[in-house]
Design a protein around this motif. Structure first.
Motif, PDB file in Angstrom:
ATOM      1  N   LYS A   1      11.988 -27.483 -14.775  1.00 57.24           N
ATOM      2  CA  LYS A   1      11.403 -27.094 -16.063  1.00 57.24           C
ATOM      3  C   LYS A   1       9.895 -27.303 -16.055  1.00 57.24           C
ATOM      4  N   GLU A   2       9.455 -28.432 -15.486  1.00 56.60           N
ATOM      5  CA  GLU A   2       8.013 -28.686 -15.399  1.00 56.60           C
ATOM      6  C   GLU A   2       7.332 -27.646 -14.515  1.00 56.60           C
ATOM      7  N   LEU A   3       7.978 -27.284 -13.420  1.00 53.98           N
ATOM      8  CA  LEU A   3       7.425 -26.278 -12.523  1.00 53.98           C
ATOM      9  C   LEU A   3       7.347 -24.921 -13.203  1.00 53.98           C
ATOM     10  N   ASP A   4       8.392 -24.557 -13.944  1.00 51.56           N
ATOM     11  CA  ASP A   4       8.381 -23.289 -14.674  1.00 51.56           C
ATOM     12  C   ASP A   4       7.258 -23.263 -15.712  1.00 51.56           C
ATOM     13  N   ALA A   5       7.074 -24.382 -16.411  1.00 50.08           N
ATOM     14  CA  ALA A   5       5.997 -24.455 -17.408  1.00 50.08           C
ATOM     15  C   ALA A   5       4.629 -24.337 -16.733  1.00 50.08           C
ATOM     16  N   ALA A   6       4.462 -24.979 -15.595  1.00 55.79           N
ATOM     17  CA  ALA A   6       3.186 -24.897 -14.874  1.00 55.79           C
ATOM     18  C   ALA A   6       2.939 -23.477 -14.368  1.00 55.79           C
ATOM     19  N   ASN A   7       3.992 -22.820 -13.869  1.00 53.63           N
ATOM     20  CA  ASN A   7       3.836 -21.432 -13.412  1.00 53.63           C
ATOM     21  C   ASN A   7       3.505 -20.507 -14.575  1.00 53.63           C
TER      22      ASN A   7
ATOM     23  N   LEU B   1       0.138 -18.282 -14.836  1.00 52.67           N
ATOM     24  CA  LEU B   1       0.186 -16.843 -15.080  1.00 52.67           C
ATOM     25  C   LEU B   1      -0.656 -16.472 -16.300  1.00 52.67           C
ATOM     26  N   ARG B   2      -0.546 -17.268 -17.353  1.00 48.47           N
ATOM     27  CA  ARG B   2      -1.307 -16.999 -18.563  1.00 48.47           C
ATOM     28  C   ARG B   2      -2.804 -17.080 -18.293  1.00 48.47           C
ATOM     29  N   TYR B   3      -3.221 -18.115 -17.557  1.00 44.72           N
ATOM     30  CA  TYR B   3      -4.653 -18.274 -17.275  1.00 44.72           C
ATOM     31  C   TYR B   3      -5.160 -17.197 -16.329  1.00 44.72           C
TER      32      TYR B   3
ATOM     33  N   LEU C   1      -4.007 -14.146 -16.135  1.00 42.28           N
ATOM     34  CA  LEU C   1      -4.071 -12.880 -16.870  1.00 42.28           C
ATOM     35  C   LEU C   1      -5.281 -12.824 -17.794  1.00 42.28           C
ATOM     36  N   THR C   2      -5.655 -13.927 -18.383  1.00 40.23           N
ATOM     37  CA  THR C   2      -6.819 -13.920 -19.272  1.00 40.23           C
ATOM     38  C   THR C   2      -8.106 -13.716 -18.492  1.00 40.23           C
ATOM     39  N   ASP C   3      -8.110 -14.061 -17.199  1.00 41.38           N
ATOM     40  CA  ASP C   3      -9.308 -13.835 -16.378  1.00 41.38           C
ATOM     41  C   ASP C   3      -9.479 -12.364 -16.021  1.00 41.38           C
ATOM     42  N   HIS C   4      -8.395 -11.572 -15.987  1.00 40.94           N
ATOM     43  CA  HIS C   4      -8.457 -10.194 -15.534  1.00 40.94           C
ATOM     44  C   HIS C   4      -8.488  -9.164 -16.655  1.00 40.94           C
ATOM     45  N   ILE C   5      -8.463  -9.580 -17.898  1.00 44.59           N
ATOM     46  CA  ILE C   5      -8.504  -8.624 -19.001  1.00 44.59           C
ATOM     47  C   ILE C   5      -9.940  -8.155 -19.171  1.00 44.59           C
ATOM     48  N   PRO C   6     -10.165  -6.846 -19.138  1.00 41.13           N
ATOM     49  CA  PRO C   6     -11.539  -6.353 -19.239  1.00 41.13           C
ATOM     50  C   PRO C   6     -12.110  -6.602 -20.638  1.00 41.13           C
ATOM     51  N   ALA C   7     -13.355  -7.000 -20.656  1.00 42.46           N
ATOM     52  CA  ALA C   7     -14.035  -7.228 -21.926  1.00 42.46           C
ATOM     53  C   ALA C   7     -14.538  -5.895 -22.478  1.00 42.46           C
TER      54      ALA C   7
ATOM     55  N   GLY D   1       3.550 -12.554 -31.133  1.00 42.67           N
ATOM     56  CA  GLY D   1       3.455 -11.190 -30.635  1.00 42.67           C
ATOM     57  C   GLY D   1       4.819 -10.597 -30.369  1.00 42.67           C
ATOM     58  N   PHE D   2       4.878  -9.738 -29.398  1.00 43.77           N
ATOM     59  CA  PHE D   2       6.098  -9.036 -29.033  1.00 43.77           C
ATOM     60  C   PHE D   2       7.161 -10.037 -28.596  1.00 43.77           C
ATOM     61  N   PHE D   3       8.329 -10.040 -29.224  1.00 44.80           N
ATOM     62  CA  PHE D   3       9.440 -10.962 -28.964  1.00 44.80           C
ATOM     63  C   PHE D   3       8.999 -12.418 -29.096  1.00 44.80           C
ATOM     64  N   GLY D   4       8.189 -12.747 -30.032  1.00 42.41           N
ATOM     65  CA  GLY D   4       7.810 -14.121 -30.294  1.00 42.41           C
ATOM     66  C   GLY D   4       6.758 -14.672 -29.356  1.00 42.41           C
ATOM     67  N   GLN D   5       6.153 -13.850 -28.528  1.00 43.14           N
ATOM     68  CA  GLN D   5       5.123 -14.335 -27.626  1.00 43.14           C
ATOM     69  C   GLN D   5       3.799 -14.367 -28.361  1.00 43.14           C
ATOM     70  N   SER D   6       2.978 -15.326 -27.995  1.00 47.13           N
ATOM     71  CA  SER D   6       1.665 -15.390 -28.620  1.00 47.13           C
ATOM     72  C   SER D   6       0.733 -14.439 -27.885  1.00 47.13           C
ATOM     73  N   PRO D   7      -0.020 -13.641 -28.606  1.00 51.83           N
ATOM     74  CA  PRO D   7      -0.910 -12.695 -27.939  1.00 51.83           C
ATOM     75  C   PRO D   7      -2.063 -13.423 -27.267  1.00 51.83           C
ATOM     76  N   ASN D   8      -2.337 -13.066 -26.025  1.00 51.16           N
ATOM     77  CA  ASN D   8      -3.429 -13.678 -25.281  1.00 51.16           C
ATOM     78  C   ASN D   8      -4.472 -12.639 -24.901  1.00 51.16           C
TER      79      ASN D   8
END
Length: 195
Positions: A104-110, A114-116, A118-124, A155-162
């Motif tokens: 569970k800890e590994l899944d949370a870290a992954n 992934l979240r971090y 993805l936020t680096d690759h979103i075009p401004a 957001g979509f299916f309860g996800q927070s928009p990033n």
């Protein structure tokens, strides 16, 4: 005869024969698996399984299987001595719970990675170019704190928009300022008058 007595005194008996207080014969089935340096190993196995049961088991097995069998018996016996109720099942259960917790800890870290990433690759959104009419950027949309209680689901299916600094490449229906009137059948999928 003197040489055989001197050689038997030179070779100490195996831990099993020493524990059972018997003479360790050259073909002793316990000798290869219970060396004299590990007396507690046989003491635990004898206490839990009994020497006669271990002898029967070892005689039924092939010679190449005996070492693994003795190691398993010794592990189970030591676990039973430590925990008489659960034995090695208690140790296995404890380790499985640890594995689940760490998974569970590994899944949370992954997920965080992934979240971090993805936020680096979103075009401004370009700041020097002006937005075409009807295109809304994320900065112009209401923030999460401004939403009503019914919109708190995320957001979509309860996800927070990033998505930060992202503008939609199309006009949103609520910002469309075209000259067509929605009530005259010009859009909205209404199909016009049915009469």
């Amino acid at each position: 005869m003197a040489s055989s007595s001197s050689s038997s005194s030179y070779n100490s008996p195996c831990a099993a024969c020493k524990f059972l207080r018997r003479k360790c014969m050259p073909g002793c089935i316990f000798a290869p698996y219970f060396p004299p340096e590990e007396p507690q190993k046989f003491a635990n196995v004898h206490k839990i399984f009994g020497a006669s049961n271990v002898t029967k088991l070892l005689n039924e097995l092939l010679p190449q299987q005996r070492e693994d069998a003795v190691n398993s018996l010794a592990y189970e016996a030591e676990a039973r001595v430590r925990d008489p109720v659960y034995g090695c099942v208690g140790a296995i259960s404890f380790l499985q719970k640890q594995v689940q917790k760490l998974q569970k800890e590994l899944d949370a870290a992954n997920t965080d990675l992934l979240r971090y990433s993805l936020t680096d690759h979103i075009p401004a959104a370009p700041t020097s170019l002006s937005m075409p009419p009807g295109v809304v950027s994320v900065q112009q949309m209401p923030q999460r704190s401004q939403l009503s209680a019914r919109d708190e689901g995320g957001g979509f299916f309860g996800q927070s928009p990033n998505i930060a600094n992202y503008s939609f490449p199309y006009s949103l229906p609520w910002t469309d300022t075209s000259s067509e009137d929605m009530s005259e059948g010009g859009g909205g999928g209404g199909g016009g008058n049915l009469l």
